[in-house]
Design a protein around this motif. Sequence first.
Motif: not given
Length: 426
Positions: A118-131, A54-61
């Motif tokens: 965790a999903a919201f964090i993934g979305i935020a990082r997707a856009f903020s990282g390249p920028a 389940l901990l690993g699934m946090i990363g997947m999300v």
Amino acid sequence: MDRPTHPLRIPDFRAYLLSRLAGTIALSAMAIVIGWQVYGIARQTMSIQQAAFLLGMIGMVQFVPLFLLTPVVGLVADSVDRRWIVRATTALLVLTSVMLGVANYLDRLGLPVLFCAAAFIGIARAFSGPAYSALAPNLVPRDVLPTAIAVSSAAWQVGTIAGPSVGGLLFAIHPDIAYASVSVLFALALGGIFMIGKVPQPPAQADRRPLTRILEGFAYVRRNRLVQAAITLDLFAVLLAGSTALLPIYARDILHVGATGLGFLAAGMGVGAASTAIFFSVRPMTANVGVKMLIAVVVFGLAILTFGLSTHFWLSLGALVVAGCADMVSVYVRSSLIQLHTPDHMRGRVSAVSQLTISASNELGEAESGLLASLLGPVGAVVFGAVGAIGVTLLWSRLYPELKRARTFDPPDILKTEPQHGVAQP
């Protein structure tokens, strides 16, 4: 006007640095708290192996939205004001931390809420990282960019040191205090980005089809074997040897040090990485950069192997510090090569490709660690990954001789003469 000789002399870069430091502390603290709460809730009804999965699934999300959005976010970073991209994503993180804090206060913080965050964090990082990555070269002259990367990396690593420790210690006092502090830090990061003045965008390419421009980022990485080697080596090494997802298991069930010890373990790699980044900010690497990257990844694998086999807290912590030092050498070389060997009008898209591999190595690596831990146990998973990372490094040294031949960060002449956007111009 004299050209600045150090990035800290540039006000916009100082604001950028403040934002990155505060945001990284907040994100690292929130990540460690989420992981600890997920594992704690899961262990109430599950075995160690099931909770590890389940901990690993946090990363997947976190990885899935980034994987799906990568073709778009790089193009956005090359087409939209990069400051506003970071502002919007940081605002999303503020709202996410407030949501978690309110849910915790109302005693409604269950696994669905944590996975949603965790999903919201993934979305935020997707856009903020390249920028974020594409914005930094627009704030400093090219000749001080490696120093700026080292300083920025130092801020990021200081955040990874302070964040888990702050998150673990504040959570041990009270979870409400931890979430409130994270929200304040994200708000400070948002304010730092609003302090950055207008930065010229790359030339518009309205005559180019969006799909064509998206594919150009992947095509550039495929053609430039040096950039490709740096990106993929980091991908496979950290994908295999990453162990951060399993830290709650080590803290609770192997080393028996609790939430406070978890904070120190999570900060261990950051301590080593930050000290190395600070060193590079004073004495930038100038020679044999490719060979040093290869050696660093081998040392990283050996340190993670030591951590995996250790049952003593201080030895485990020391191994993580060494791993952080080695990882920072790899990050420093990879980041400098990517930024200096990529034209400015493509940096967003190439940074998106780089971020995809980094996220694959981190978040997808967490999922891989959780899956392996459910099959081999946590120690077996870490040992298997460390040995695999060392093997990949030896293989890459043969497949990509360009890495061994990379003596300095100097880009091709055509990139040296490319017009820059921002203070880099005299």
